[in-house]
Design an enzyme around this catalytic site. Structure first.
Site, mmCIF file in Angstrom:
data_model
loop_
_atom_site.group_PDB
_atom_site.id
_atom_site.type_symbol
_atom_site.label_atom_id
_atom_site.label_comp_id
_atom_site.label_asym_id
_atom_site.label_seq_id
_atom_site.Cartn_x
_atom_site.Cartn_y
_atom_site.Cartn_z
ATOM 1 N N ASN A 71 -17.005 -70.203 -68.448
ATOM 2 C CA ASN A 71 -17.837 -71.357 -68.809
ATOM 3 C C ASN A 71 -18.773 -71.545 -67.625
ATOM 4 O O ASN A 71 -18.334 -72.082 -66.594
ATOM 5 C CB ASN A 71 -17.013 -72.645 -68.967
ATOM 6 C CG ASN A 71 -16.122 -72.707 -70.178
ATOM 7 O OD1 ASN A 71 -15.884 -73.772 -70.729
ATOM 8 N ND2 ASN A 71 -15.563 -71.589 -70.622
ATOM 9 N N ASN A 116 -5.887 -73.679 -64.453
ATOM 10 C CA ASN A 116 -6.852 -73.094 -65.389
ATOM 11 C C ASN A 116 -6.292 -71.714 -65.700
ATOM 12 O O ASN A 116 -6.258 -70.842 -64.823
ATOM 13 C CB ASN A 116 -8.233 -73.013 -64.727
ATOM 14 C CG ASN A 116 -9.315 -72.607 -65.694
ATOM 15 O OD1 ASN A 116 -9.033 -72.066 -66.768
ATOM 16 N ND2 ASN A 116 -10.571 -72.855 -65.326
HETATM 17 N N1 ING Z 1 -17.961 -71.667 -63.628
HETATM 18 C C1 ING Z 1 -18.970 -71.096 -62.826
HETATM 19 C C2 ING Z 1 -18.790 -69.617 -62.567
HETATM 20 O O1 ING Z 1 -18.284 -69.190 -61.547
HETATM 21 C C3 ING Z 1 -20.261 -71.161 -60.737
HETATM 22 C C4 ING Z 1 -19.205 -71.860 -61.569
HETATM 23 C C5 ING Z 1 -21.450 -70.714 -61.313
HETATM 24 C C6 ING Z 1 -20.034 -70.990 -59.421
HETATM 25 C C7 ING Z 1 -22.395 -70.055 -60.520
HETATM 26 C C8 ING Z 1 -20.972 -70.326 -58.598
HETATM 27 C C9 ING Z 1 -22.150 -69.872 -59.157
HETATM 28 O O2 ING Z 1 -19.251 -68.870 -63.422
HETATM 29 C C10 ING Z 1 -16.609 -71.560 -63.578
HETATM 30 N N2 ING Z 1 -15.936 -72.199 -64.553
HETATM 31 O O3 ING Z 1 -16.039 -70.942 -62.694
#
Ligand code: ING
Length: 312
Positions: free
Chosen positions: A197, A110
């Protein structure tokens, strides 16, 4: 001499699974036109800005999703973005899924790139903090399979001299980890660009909804900016992707931690802020003069340990 640069945050609305990369690029070019009209010198696009957030889907064979990855950057599809930016003399940050063949191995990351005003790629970053899980998890209300579709980044957290300052990058979940900003802060970073995202609910705690997610996003980014005396632009891909909602809330944050600009919609939206990179100097020379104040002899656990070691 002030080192002012007008920065644009080019938030994208949803990219549906069947939307073409050409369409996503055309939308970004439109935002670039707007940024040029507003006098921006640098534009930040989101994470995975060419495709839908495909790590929400599980497929047995990840190779089925090879079309979501870029083997070369730019290629014919993304070249219009580079050409338009170079025509305007605008540098930019772009997030995308990268496939890299190294020897006989294929790696998937990524990734984000830093492109200067001439259209040259000056830096690359590969996401280090991959959230979610590596296998299908039936317990979750939705999947978040970044550990399945990507490898952890192998480039560290570098910074580059560009756009008249010291620029660094990270991606989405990285913004929640103080180490991300501190490693760049220890290299004098003045501007951190990041795309995200972020699903608007927690797949393991449905009651944690968009307000909480927006709060944590701001909290993480404002803290990272203030504690490392750097600007941070955190720019979303937002909205409803095939029934899966992502938060908006793109922001540009000053080294004081104050929010200079915030998106109001969950669609394609350009936010802008006049950033004088010299605003970082006071904080770097006083409260966050790392050389004067830090005591690394007491920080050993931060690099010696991965997880928690509880007291007896
Ligand atoms: N998405 C989310 C982020 O870290 C996440 C996944 C959301 C993890 C909220 C923990 C808490 O913003 C990505 N793509 O990392």
């Amino acid at each position: 001499m002030s080192r002012r640069i007008k920065v644009g945050g080019a938030q994208l609305g949803p990219i549906q699974r069947d939307e073409s990369k050409d369409s996503a690029v055309a939308r970004m070019v439109t935002l670039l036109d707007r940024a040029h009209a507003e006098g921006c010198g640098f534009v930040v696009f989101p994470e995975l800005a060419l495709t839908t957030f495909f790590p929400r889907y599980y497929v047995e064979d990840a190779a089925e999703f090879s079309a979501f990855y870029e083997a070369e950057m730019p290629d014919a599809t993304t070249r219009p973005l580079f050409d338009k930016a170079a025509q305007y003399g605008i540098g930019f940050y772009l997030g995308y899924a990268e496939v890299a063949r190294e020897g006989d191995r294929t790696h998937r990351f990524n990734t984000s790139i830093l492109v200067d005003g001439t259209g040259a790629i000056v830096g690359k970053y590969r996401k280090i903090h991959l959230p979610g899980h590596a296998e299908y998890d039936p317990e979750r209300t939705f999947q978040h399979l970044e550990k399945y579709y990507f490898e952890p980044g192998d480039l560290g957290f570098p910074v580059w001299r560009a756009m008249g300052g010291i620029f660094g990058m990270c991606l989405c979940n990285d913004r929640r980890w103080p180490e991300t900003y501190r490693v760049m802060g220890l290299q004098g970073v003045e501007f951190v660009a990041l795309g995200y995202n972020t699903p608007s609910t927690n797949s393991q705690r449905p009651e944690e909804g968009p307000q909480e997610r927006l709060f944590h996003s701001d909290l993480s980014v404002q803290a990272g900016a203030y504690q490392n005396a750097t600007f941070v632009a955190a720019i979303a891909k937002a909205g409803n992707e095939d029934g899966n909602h992502l938060i908006g809330g793109s922001v540009i944050v000053h080294p004081s931690g104050r929010i200079l600009a915030r998106a109001e919609t969950e669609g394609d939206e350009l936010i802008t802020a006049d950033c004088d990179l010299d605003d970082t100097v006071f904080y770097k020379k006083t409260i966050f003069d790392f050389a004067r104040h830090r005591r690394p002899e007491h920080y050993g656990r931060i690099v010696e340990q991965t997880g928690v070691i509880l007291p007896k």
